[in-house]
Design an enzyme around this catalytic site. Structure first.
Site, PDB file in Angstrom:
ATOM      1  N   VAL A   1       0.733  -1.316   0.159  1.00 53.38           N
ATOM      2  CA  VAL A   1       0.218  -0.200   0.020  1.00 53.38           C
ATOM      3  C   VAL A   1       0.996   1.309   0.027  1.00 53.38           C
ATOM      4  CG1 VAL A   1      -1.547   1.327   1.403  1.00 53.38           C
ATOM      5  CG2 VAL A   1      -1.878  -0.952   1.468  1.00 53.38           C
TER       6      VAL A   1
ATOM      7  N   ALA B   1       4.456   4.122   2.749  1.00 52.22           N
ATOM      8  CA  ALA B   1       4.017   2.583   2.401  1.00 52.22           C
ATOM      9  C   ALA B   1       4.540   1.556   3.073  1.00 52.22           C
ATOM     10  CB  ALA B   1       4.837   2.458   1.277  1.00 52.22           C
ATOM     11  N   LYS B   2       3.631   0.413   2.615  1.00 55.28           N
ATOM     12  CA  LYS B   2       3.816  -0.343   3.934  1.00 55.28           C
ATOM     13  C   LYS B   2       3.334  -1.941   2.342  1.00 55.28           C
ATOM     14  CE  LYS B   2       5.026  -1.422   8.414  1.00 55.28           C
ATOM     15  NZ  LYS B   2       6.419  -1.227   8.843  1.00 55.28           N
ATOM     16  N   GLY B   3       4.024  -2.692   3.271  1.00 49.73           N
ATOM     17  CA  GLY B   3       4.112  -3.896   2.466  1.00 49.73           C
ATOM     18  C   GLY B   3       3.777  -5.308   3.699  1.00 49.73           C
TER      19      GLY B   3
ATOM     20  N   ASP C   1      10.587  -5.676   8.385  1.00 49.89           N
ATOM     21  CA  ASP C   1       9.232  -4.819   9.935  1.00 49.89           C
ATOM     22  C   ASP C   1       8.727  -6.129  10.222  1.00 49.89           C
ATOM     23  OD1 ASP C   1       7.563  -3.398  11.190  1.00 49.89           O
ATOM     24  OD2 ASP C   1       6.354  -4.684  10.873  1.00 49.89           O
TER      25      ASP C   1
END
Ligand code: NAD
Length: 424
Positions: free
Chosen positions: A68, A113-115, A154
């Site tokens: 995202v 952003a992040k996944g 993460d």
């Protein structure tokens, strides 16, 4: 006139619901920029991918992956990748939004952003883990890149996983692209100081908050939830400064010792057996008792939504340092404030990781690498400048550090949004 998003159904305490209420609280301090605030309440882009792999036993398994990009008004997307069986699109949206706020709060030239992948990596062999990582990277390869969106580690991801991501992306574009991910191993363009950076940032902000509260770190009692990259490093730095780590919880359970746990023994054991493996060094207690442990500082460094209303009532801490992203639900935030407990919010407290990721990215582009002292001095300076500005904003408006961080960050993001203008 804006419709609500159709693909999420947030509740008051869910990650995206928590984020939305944090944004709502900042609106009165945005002045004319409030006109643009809706831009923060929806992600710019969200990609859902299928990640099929052949397992070691010959069967085919499918996992759901996400990337995202919440906001890119100030620069490329930046944010980690989480491997966890409970990852959802809603969670990744919230984590990406918190990255937007965080990069702006410390004034890094990035968006957010992040996944994530819905997978339990502990159930995969090393070969299966590599396959999942590579296929996921290839699938999200259409939107990531050194100038567009730069992933990082993460929960349950590390330097080895970043190396596979960098290699997969590089193979697909036909040339080594070290700047596509940060948190890489040192000889692949990684940066000194990156592994410890988030925990160090928690320490730097915590030391300053304690100073302002008049709390002496020598002898201060600290409870840490989550003993991975962030929690264990923060615990070690506070212990070096003379604090006592009196309670630690991870996914295996909770260990307490009012005289202080011996970290030199606990840290290596926790890596293989979890914290409960260190029975000899303390008492194993039921998980809920972690929140009653007598302490001065509480460091949530595991997952979202851990500090609930009930736990906020129970804690004896005077200072909460949010190592994790989104650990405190909004109602608990209010209870802590009413009880006079100071909260240093995630969006500044754990920004040390993304700050040294930024250093890594800059070093990769210039192919010139700094020594660790230089990294730590620059990290300290950026975190302290950001924190002081946020504290001044909090004092000026008589608001919490969280709302002050959002005020500083949102002003930067929405000014950039306004100056860029809407396309077309
Ligand atoms: P990690 O995988 O290294 O460690 C996670 C820790 O949380 C482990 O000790 C695990 O046992 C524990 N944990 C998991 N589920 C738990 C549960 N239900 N109860 C108690 N403990 C539990 O992850 P990390 O990188 O240390 O990340 C921890 C938090 O910090 C996350 O919220 C992450 O988003 C945030 N964060 C990480 C970074 C980074 O650079 N790694 C940067 C900023 C924020």
């Amino acid at each position: 006139m804006s419709e609500k998003l159709s693909f999420v159904n947030p509740t008051a305490n869910s990650p995206w619901g928590t984020y939305l209420s944090q944004v709502d609280r900042v609106v009165p301090y945005l002045g004319p920029l409030a006109r643009w605030v809706e831009t923060l309440k929806r992600p710019k882009r969200a990609l859902i991918v299928d990640v099929p792999i052949e397992m070691d036993d010959g069967t085919i398994a499918h996992f759901e992956g996400y990337r995202v990009q919440h906001n890119m008004s100030r620069g490329p997307g930046k944010g980690g990748v989480r491997f966890h069986p409970d990852v959802t699109l809603e969670e990744v949206m919230a984590l990406s939004a918190w990255m937007t706020i965080k990069t702006a709060a410390v004034n890094l030239p990035y968006g957010g952003a992040k996944g994530g992948i819905r997978v339990d990596p502990k159930k995969l062999s090393l070969q299966e883990l590599e396959k999942v990582t590579r296929r996921y990277t290839s699938e999200i390869g259409i939107i990531i890149g050194p100038h567009t969106d730069i992933p990082a580690p993460d929960v349950n991801t590390n330097a080895q996983i970043m190396a596979w991501m960098m290699d997969t992306y590089s193979m697909n574009v036909g040339g080594t692209a070290t700047g596509v991910v940060t948190g890489k191993p040192l000889h692949l363009g990684g940066s000194l100081g990156r592994v410890k950076a988030t925990g160090r940032g928690v320490f730097v902000t915590g030391r300053e908050a304690a100073r302002r509260l008049g709390m002496d770190l020598r002898g201060a009692r600290i409870a840490v939830q989550g003993f991975g990259n962030v929690g264990s490093v923060a615990a070690e730095l506070f212990a070096e400064a003379g604090a006592k780590i009196v309670a630690v919880q991870d996914h295996t359970g909770t260990i307490v010792n009012p005289n202080g746990l011996d970290l030199a023994k606990l840290v290596p054991i926790s890596r293989t057996d979890g914290v409960v493996g260190f029975k000899a060094g303390g008492d194993i207690v039921p998980n809920e008792d972690f929140w009653n442990a007598a302490c001065d500082i509480l460091i949530p460094a595991a997952l979202e939504g851990q500090i609930t209303a009930e736990r906020a009532q129970k804690t004896t801490a005077k200072l909460v340092l949010e190592g994790a992203n989104g650990p405190t639900v909004p109602v608990a935030d209010d209870i802590l404030a009413e009880r006079g407990v100071l909260v240093v919010p995630d969006v500044i407290c754990n920004a040390g990781g993304v700050t040294v990721s930024y250093f890594e990215w800059v070093q990769d582009f210039s192919s010139f690498f700094w020594d660790e002292d230089e990294i730590n001095v620059r990290l300290d300076r950026i975190m302290m400048n950001a924190l002081n500005q946020i504290w001044d904003t909090a004092d000026k408006h008589k608001i919490s550090l969280r709302t002050a961080t959002y005020a500083v960050a949102c002003e930067r993001i929405l000014t950039a949004r306004q100056e860029r203008g809407l396309y077309p």
